[in-house]
Design an enzyme around this catalytic site. Structure first.
Site: not given
Length: 448
Positions: A104, A241, A243, A245
């Protein structure tokens, strides 16, 4: 023994904490837990695997796919895509499981493993515990034609982008937006889907090389985005961010629009359009008091959960709510996805700007953020924070002094050995003073 899974998968320093051996063993355990009879002589189970661009993901994703295939699971290798894309593709391809390699917003040396069950849903705590118990078990290995097959799945990116276009079909013509992809998983699909919607896109942080993910860019480093929005005369900016999400936004002046404000904007929009189920927004206890006050004025009920998107999602699924999220910008729109999706959130926010004809700064003014101070207290017994009489008395005293003008929250970290002291007040100085006061009590009373 410490719990293997944290609040969002298994995460740590790649090739030290998160090794190829662990990735393979864990994937075998996931295959056995989620594949059911499929990996024991029944119909072949399948999995979708993706990763963010960090260098360690190259060998760790190979280890995950090797573990799954060795357990008789067919694997679709989706390559570099956002976490919510893997959740969506797990659902779309009717796969028994999905796996994402990402840490992340963490720095490049870290990595992590997130798993999804059928339908693209994150795993419940009890399932994670059963998977942990299976790691290292003896098992009968399939041979010959019974082993799983691995094939590239490049079409997954197109499937995901088409899904986003269908979820937010409105045009964005005339909108100029700066996207900061954090040199991460949305570096391609993020700007592409905005361009398809008609927006003029300026991309920063969009050249991943395996080493530069989150390095001075992305939702945890908004400075470059704020500068780019001002210099390029953009209507707004969005930062993902690593990843993708979650996302945070920036208005035309460079002012930050955090996750609470984004949720407030979307909640009002959905409420007005009759799309906010039960007129309810789900947020965590860390959301700013200003969000609660704003939603009360707008006729929207707020249900609060423990910190963590999984708890927000559990509450949403239990009652069928359509919108929820966290101050960090992790927003879940359950009508369109099973997990937080930064690109979907950004598209929805941009669509609200265009359809309303109002600048982001004006839309964000629906709520006023109360000054909020967070102090992390280390070197203490975090498990006693909710039971120590001295700490509880100190909290009660501060709450009495604040009255309705603020609030106090003490909680133990789910990922680190510390206690978080959060205070909101009508002035920054008061919030800081109360937070420091309580942090001192916690440090003294709970010292190890």
């Amino acid at each position: 023994m410490a719990r293997l899974f944290g609040t969002d998968g298994v995460r740590g320093l790649a090739n030290k904490d998160i090794t190829a051996e662990l990735a393979m063993d864990l994937s075998v355990a996931v295959a056995h837990e989620l594949g059911g009879q499929s990996v024991f002589g029944g119909a072949r189970a399948s999995a979708v695997v993706g990763r963010d661009p960090r260098a360690s993901g190259e060998f760790l994703s190979s280890a995950v796919m090797a573990g799954l295939a060795s357990a008789g699971v067919d694997v679709l290798d989706a390559g570099v895509l956002p976490t919510p894309a893997i959740a969506y593709l797990t659902q779309r391809m009717n796969a028994e499981m999905g796996a994402m390699l990402s840490a992340s917003h963490n720095a490049m040396p870290d990595n992590g493993l997130k798993f999804f069950a059928r339908g693209g849903h994150k795993l419940a705590d009890e399932i994670e515990d059963r998977i942990s118990d299976r790691v290292g078990d003896e098992w009968e290995r399939p041979t010959g034609a019974a082993v799983g097959r691995i094939r590239p799945f490049p079409e997954g990116a197109e499937f995901y982008m088409s899904h986003l276009q269908q979820a937010v079909p409105g045009r964005l013509d005339g909108l100029r937006i700066v996207l900061d992809a954090a040199h991460g998983a949305a570096s391609h699909v993020g700007p592409e889907v905005f361009r398809r919607a008609g927006a003029t896109v300026d991309l920063i942080g969009g050249e991943p090389d395996g080493l530069n993910i989150n390095d001075g860019y992305g939702s945890t480093h908004l400075g470059r985005l704020q500068e780019a929005v001002r210099l390029r005369g953009a209507d707004m900016g969005v930062a993902f961010d690593g990843d993708a999400d979650r996302c945070l936004a920036v208005d035309a002046r460079g002012g930050q629009v955090d996750g609470d404000q984004i949720m407030a904007i979307l909640a009002v929009s959905m409420h007005e359009g009759g799309r906010l189920r039960d007129d309810t927004l789900v947020a965590t206890v860390m959301s700013n008091l200003g969000l609660l006050q704003a939603m009360e004025r707008e006729g929207v009920r707020v249900v609060q959960t423990a910190v963590g998107d999984r708890y927000v999602l559990e509450e949403m699924r239990s009652h069928g709510y359509s919108l929820g999220g966290e101050q960090s910008g992790h927003v879940i729109m359950l009508d369109h996805g099973t997990t937080g999706d930064g690109v979907l959130t950004a598209l929805s926010l941009a669509q609200r700007v265009v359809s309303s004809g109002r600048p982001l700064q004006e839309l964000a003014a629906v709520m006023t953020r109360l000054p909020q101070v967070l102090v992390n207290v280390r070197g203490v017994d975090k498990d006693r924070v909710g039971s120590d009489a001295g700490v509880l008395d100190a909290v009660a005293a501060v709450e009495a002094e604040l009255g309705s003008s603020g609030r106090v929250l003490l909680r133990k970290s789910g990922t680190e050995p510390l206690v978080r002291v959060m205070v909101e007040a009508d002035a920054q100085e008061r919030a800081q003073g109360y937070a420091d006061r309580l942090a001192g009590v916690v440090s003294e009373r709970l010292a190890l």
